[in-house]
Design a protein around this motif. Structure first.
Motif, PDB file in Angstrom:
ATOM      1  N   LEU A 109       0.852  -1.190   0.000  1.00  0.00           N
ATOM      2  CA  LEU A 109       0.000   0.000   0.000  1.00  0.00           C
ATOM      3  C   LEU A 109       0.886   1.238   0.000  1.00  0.00           C
ATOM      4  O   LEU A 109       1.777   1.367   0.851  1.00  0.00           O
ATOM      5  CB  LEU A 109      -0.853   0.031   1.263  1.00  0.00           C
ATOM      6  CG  LEU A 109      -2.294  -0.462   1.199  1.00  0.00           C
ATOM      7  CD1 LEU A 109      -2.919  -0.374   2.583  1.00  0.00           C
ATOM      8  CD2 LEU A 109      -3.122   0.325   0.203  1.00  0.00           C
ATOM      9  N   ILE A 110       0.670   2.124  -0.945  1.00  0.00           N
ATOM     10  CA  ILE A 110       1.392   3.403  -0.974  1.00  0.00           C
ATOM     11  C   ILE A 110       0.350   4.510  -0.868  1.00  0.00           C
ATOM     12  O   ILE A 110      -0.476   4.687  -1.764  1.00  0.00           O
ATOM     13  CB  ILE A 110       2.210   3.561  -2.278  1.00  0.00           C
ATOM     14  CG1 ILE A 110       3.179   2.383  -2.445  1.00  0.00           C
ATOM     15  CG2 ILE A 110       2.973   4.880  -2.264  1.00  0.00           C
ATOM     16  CD1 ILE A 110       3.976   2.418  -3.751  1.00  0.00           C
ATOM     17  N   LEU A 111       0.390   5.242   0.242  1.00  0.00           N
ATOM     18  CA  LEU A 111      -0.604   6.287   0.496  1.00  0.00           C
ATOM     19  C   LEU A 111       0.089   7.647   0.568  1.00  0.00           C
ATOM     20  O   LEU A 111       0.957   7.859   1.411  1.00  0.00           O
ATOM     21  CB  LEU A 111      -1.343   6.023   1.817  1.00  0.00           C
ATOM     22  CG  LEU A 111      -1.968   4.636   2.002  1.00  0.00           C
ATOM     23  CD1 LEU A 111      -2.677   4.555   3.354  1.00  0.00           C
ATOM     24  CD2 LEU A 111      -2.961   4.330   0.887  1.00  0.00           C
ATOM     25  N   ASP A 112      -0.294   8.556  -0.323  1.00  0.00           N
ATOM     26  CA  ASP A 112       0.313   9.888  -0.387  1.00  0.00           C
ATOM     27  C   ASP A 112      -0.675  10.908   0.197  1.00  0.00           C
ATOM     28  O   ASP A 112      -1.693  11.216  -0.412  1.00  0.00           O
ATOM     29  CB  ASP A 112       0.646  10.228  -1.844  1.00  0.00           C
ATOM     30  CG  ASP A 112       1.581  11.421  -1.979  1.00  0.00           C
ATOM     31  OD1 ASP A 112       1.763  12.136  -0.975  1.00  0.00           O
ATOM     32  OD2 ASP A 112       2.116  11.640  -3.072  1.00  0.00           O
ATOM     33  N   GLU A 113      -0.385  11.385   1.400  1.00  0.00           N
ATOM     34  CA  GLU A 113      -1.251  12.336   2.136  1.00  0.00           C
ATOM     35  C   GLU A 113      -2.704  11.858   2.186  1.00  0.00           C
ATOM     36  O   GLU A 113      -3.615  12.517   1.688  1.00  0.00           O
ATOM     37  CB  GLU A 113      -1.175  13.735   1.492  1.00  0.00           C
ATOM     38  CG  GLU A 113       0.203  14.362   1.516  1.00  0.00           C
ATOM     39  CD  GLU A 113       0.717  14.711   2.905  1.00  0.00           C
ATOM     40  OE1 GLU A 113       0.041  14.381   3.905  1.00  0.00           O
ATOM     41  OE2 GLU A 113       1.811  15.283   2.996  1.00  0.00           O
ATOM     42  N   PRO A 114      -2.946  10.701   2.818  1.00  0.00           N
ATOM     43  CA  PRO A 114      -4.314  10.154   2.794  1.00  0.00           C
ATOM     44  C   PRO A 114      -5.277  10.854   3.742  1.00  0.00           C
ATOM     45  O   PRO A 114      -6.485  10.698   3.613  1.00  0.00           O
ATOM     46  CB  PRO A 114      -4.106   8.704   3.245  1.00  0.00           C
ATOM     47  CG  PRO A 114      -2.892   8.758   4.127  1.00  0.00           C
ATOM     48  CD  PRO A 114      -2.006   9.817   3.521  1.00  0.00           C
ATOM     49  N   THR A 115      -4.779  11.643   4.718  1.00  0.00           N
ATOM     50  CA  THR A 115      -5.671  12.126   5.781  1.00  0.00           C
ATOM     51  C   THR A 115      -6.170  13.559   5.586  1.00  0.00           C
ATOM     52  O   THR A 115      -6.885  14.078   6.437  1.00  0.00           O
ATOM     53  CB  THR A 115      -4.957  12.045   7.151  1.00  0.00           C
ATOM     54  OG1 THR A 115      -3.797  12.893   7.130  1.00  0.00           O
ATOM     55  CG2 THR A 115      -4.548  10.629   7.467  1.00  0.00           C
ATOM     56  N   ASN A 116      -5.820  14.192   4.464  1.00  0.00           N
ATOM     57  CA  ASN A 116      -6.135  15.620   4.315  1.00  0.00           C
ATOM     58  C   ASN A 116      -7.612  15.964   4.428  1.00  0.00           C
ATOM     59  O   ASN A 116      -7.966  17.045   4.840  1.00  0.00           O
ATOM     60  CB  ASN A 116      -5.604  16.154   2.974  1.00  0.00           C
ATOM     61  CG  ASN A 116      -4.153  16.577   3.088  1.00  0.00           C
ATOM     62  OD1 ASN A 116      -3.544  16.453   4.140  1.00  0.00           O
ATOM     63  ND2 ASN A 116      -3.593  17.077   2.005  1.00  0.00           N
ATOM     64  N   HIS A 117      -8.501  15.054   4.020  1.00  0.00           N
ATOM     65  CA  HIS A 117      -9.935  15.388   4.053  1.00  0.00           C
ATOM     66  C   HIS A 117     -10.714  14.468   4.995  1.00  0.00           C
ATOM     67  O   HIS A 117     -11.916  14.305   4.847  1.00  0.00           O
ATOM     68  CB  HIS A 117     -10.526  15.301   2.641  1.00  0.00           C
ATOM     69  CG  HIS A 117      -9.978  16.333   1.700  1.00  0.00           C
ATOM     70  ND1 HIS A 117     -10.388  17.652   1.724  1.00  0.00           N
ATOM     71  CD2 HIS A 117      -9.023  16.264   0.744  1.00  0.00           C
ATOM     72  CE1 HIS A 117      -9.725  18.329   0.801  1.00  0.00           C
ATOM     73  NE2 HIS A 117      -8.902  17.512   0.196  1.00  0.00           N
ATOM     74  N   LEU A 118     -10.007  13.869   5.957  1.00  0.00           N
ATOM     75  CA  LEU A 118     -10.680  12.959   6.892  1.00  0.00           C
ATOM     76  C   LEU A 118     -10.775  13.614   8.263  1.00  0.00           C
ATOM     77  O   LEU A 118      -9.836  14.270   8.709  1.00  0.00           O
ATOM     78  CB  LEU A 118      -9.894  11.641   7.020  1.00  0.00           C
ATOM     79  CG  LEU A 118      -9.619  10.860   5.733  1.00  0.00           C
ATOM     80  CD1 LEU A 118      -8.895   9.558   6.057  1.00  0.00           C
ATOM     81  CD2 LEU A 118     -10.908  10.566   4.974  1.00  0.00           C
ATOM     82  N   ASP A 119     -11.918  13.429   8.957  1.00  0.00           N
ATOM     83  CA  ASP A 119     -12.001  13.958  10.310  1.00  0.00           C
ATOM     84  C   ASP A 119     -11.304  12.993  11.264  1.00  0.00           C
ATOM     85  O   ASP A 119     -10.839  11.922  10.879  1.00  0.00           O
ATOM     86  CB  ASP A 119     -13.452  14.238  10.716  1.00  0.00           C
ATOM     87  CG  ASP A 119     -14.285  12.974  10.872  1.00  0.00           C
ATOM     88  OD1 ASP A 119     -13.731  11.863  10.795  1.00  0.00           O
ATOM     89  OD2 ASP A 119     -15.504  13.096  11.056  1.00  0.00           O
ATOM     90  N   ILE A 120     -11.209  13.398  12.548  1.00  0.00           N
ATOM     91  CA  ILE A 120     -10.388  12.639  13.505  1.00  0.00           C
ATOM     92  C   ILE A 120     -10.916  11.217  13.673  1.00  0.00           C
ATOM     93  O   ILE A 120     -10.148  10.255  13.704  1.00  0.00           O
ATOM     94  CB  ILE A 120     -10.321  13.388  14.859  1.00  0.00           C
ATOM     95  CG1 ILE A 120      -9.484  14.678  14.675  1.00  0.00           C
ATOM     96  CG2 ILE A 120      -9.705  12.527  15.954  1.00  0.00           C
ATOM     97  CD1 ILE A 120      -9.492  15.620  15.856  1.00  0.00           C
TER      98      ILE A 120
END
Length: 545
Positions: free
Chosen positions: A466-477
């Motif tokens: 799995l390669i994730l590039d900035e996956p959390t930018n639009h996710l809430d806590i």
């Protein structure tokens, strides 16, 4: 002090919040929390004066400066980075220019007794008093200090703003806000486009140099480090806690437990009274008691229990297909763009099951290295992807590659296999697609919604790297916690490009730092890496001294 009195917002027959009142004091550092759709961004817009409430008002002393950084904005083209940032002082410069212009008029006019001449003298006096009361500042030095702190290089200062991505333009707007030294800074997701070093710099600035701050952020570490007060918007009202986010969670949990107890006691009391009414409603001797209880129930104010983010859903990746022992081997890898060496001689080995982070300032080559591993970019040196490696890749642009005519539900139903298909609605709900939103077509989704949908899609596909590039930018806590838990249980190999320290914490055991044309391996988690970096910086300061 800024005062919020009786604030009510209604639209489309829905009340977002009603009769809210609170005060923002001079040095308050406030986290504005609540579920998506609770009205957090609307609250900031009202405080900033860019939106009007249905009722109530916001009042502040004359001359109060409120600066607002929304989630999405575009910097004006036609200026260099330095010129655009210096617009923060445009008011002061305009004032100085007007004083000079008025003084020229006074020197050349001869109508000394006229009303116009006296009006000019009064205008010059008023402006001069205002101008000379402003603290004398070396504006160029201030602009330079802020831009360097936010991650710009000196070589960027004279480049046109239109050469920069949306994230870097966001930093220019942030720089302009910080330079104005406002009485209240309103920030909506400020860390989405900042790297770790810039976030740490911004934290330090907000804690030590800013006056009042109100921030909406899904970066838990950032919120905890800068705030001392938490205002939660829920079910149309607010709760105000004089504590940071982590302590607020504990107090919120206690509050909800008390509400549940009060609700259960009230429901029992209501049931007992209804039972009494039903039993004795035809009995003459009990008529007064029955009517009294009916009236009491009619007037009763029902105890409400705050909505709980029922995101206790555990997502699990499908089992990973077996891959070779070394999914990624880099030997002397380099990348050059038009004479600019992004990185050179990068050598590292990622073993099966490793969970690693790529960190570093923006523009140092993290995403470039990912594209090299994906085979999307030519490069120097040798990059070997191991036997039977099946890559799942998430980047911001993945969101634009989905089938536009499918609905949200169909997009996920197409990739879901086995038992997980019975939980599609729960998964979509956890990623903030509730109710009728699951029937929206992909083509009408916002950028953030597409990003979340692309993330869910990836979670359901069987891969072993799995390669994730900035996956959390639009996710809430809450949603980030769900994703983090799934990644922790993932039995394959993980490469994570992220600036979110709280998300990386406990998830990765090796950190690859990109900077100054090199890729450096740090064994250990993100906290040991940051602690080591701080020591390095202190030694550098000592050496310079």
């Amino acid at each position: 002090m800024i005062s919020v009195d009786g604030l009510t917002v209604e639209f489309g027959g829905t009340t977002l919040f009603k009769n809210i009142s609170y005060a923002i004091n001079e040095q308050d550092k406030i986290a504005l929390m609540g579920k998506n759709g609770a009205g957090k961004s609307t609250m900031l817009k009202i405080l900033a004066g860019v939106r009007q409430p249905s009722a109530g008002r916001v009042s502040a002393p004359e001359g109060t400066v409120i600066a607002y950084l929304p989630q999405h904005l575009m910097t004006e083209d036609g200026r260099t980075v330095f010129e655009e940032t210096a617009q923060a002082f445009a008011q002061v410069n305009n004032m100085q220019a007007e004083i000079e212009h008025l003084n020229e008029q006074l020197a050349t006019r001869t109508d000394y007794e006229s009303d116009e001449y006296y009006a000019l003298i009064e205008r010059v006096a008023t402006l001069s008093e205002k101008f000379y009361s402003i603290e004398e500042v070396n504006y160029d030095a201030e602009v330079e200090k802020i831009l360097l702190g936010l991650g710009f290089e000196r070589s960027d200062f004279q480049r046109p703003t239109n050469e920069f991505s949306g994230g870097w333009r966001m930093r220019i707007e942030l720089a302009k806000i910080l330079l104005q030294k406002p009485d209240l800074i309103l920030l909506d997701e400020p860390t989405n486009h900042l790297d770790i070093e810039s976030i740490q710099w911004l934290e330090d600035f907000l804690v030590n140099s800013a006056k009042a701050v109100m921030v909406i952020s899904h970066d838990k570490a950032f919120v905890d480090n800068i705030t001392t007060r938490t205002i939660e918007i829920t079910m149309g009202r607010i709760y105000d806690y004089k504590v940071n986010y982590t302590q607020y969670l504990e107090l919120r949990k206690e509050r909800r437990e008390q509400q549940l107890r009060a609700y259960e006691e009230q429901q029992k009391m209501i049931a007992d009274n209804k039972d009494f009414i039903e039993r004795f409603k035809g009995t003459y001797s009990k008529t007064n008691q029955v009517q009294s209880r009916v009236r009491m129930l009619e007037k009763l104010e029902l105890v409400e229990v705050d909505q709980e983010d029922n995101s206790s859903l555990r997502l699990k990746f499908p089992p990973s297909p077996r891959a070779g022992s070394f999914p990624v081997i880099a030997q002397e890898v380099g990348k050059n763009y038009d004479g600019h060496q992004v990185f050179a001689q990068a050598s590292f080995t990622i073993k099966r099951g490793d969970k690693v982070a790529f960190v570093g300032r923006n523009g140092e080559g993290k995403s470039t290295m990912v594209k090299c591993i994906m085979g999307e970019l030519a490069h120097e040196g040798q990059l070997t992807v191991g036997h039977n490696v099946q890559i799942g890749y998430f980047a911001q642009n993945q969101a634009s590659l989905m089938e536009e005519e499918l609905t949200v539900f169909q997009t996920i139903d197409d990739v879901a296999k086995g038992d997980i298909r019975t939980k599609i609605k729960d998964i979509l709900g956890a990623f903030m697609f509730g109710g009728d939103e699951i029937h929206k077509k992909v083509k009408v989704l916002s950028g953030g919604e597409r990003t979340r949908l692309a993330m869910i899609k990836l979670l359901l596909e069987p891969v072993n790297l799995l390669i994730l590039d900035e996956p959390t930018n639009h996710l809430d806590i809450k949603t980030k916690d769900i994703l983090k838990s799934a990644l922790r249980d993932f039995d394959g190999t993980l490469i994570l490009v992220s600036h979110d320290r709280d998300f990386l914490d406990g998830l990765v055991e090796t950190v690859y730092e990109f900077g100054h044309g090199r890729v450096k391996e740090h064994l250990g988690d993100i906290h040991s890496f940051l602690a080591r970096k701080k020591m390095d910086n202190l030694r550098e300061i000592e050496r310079k001294s």
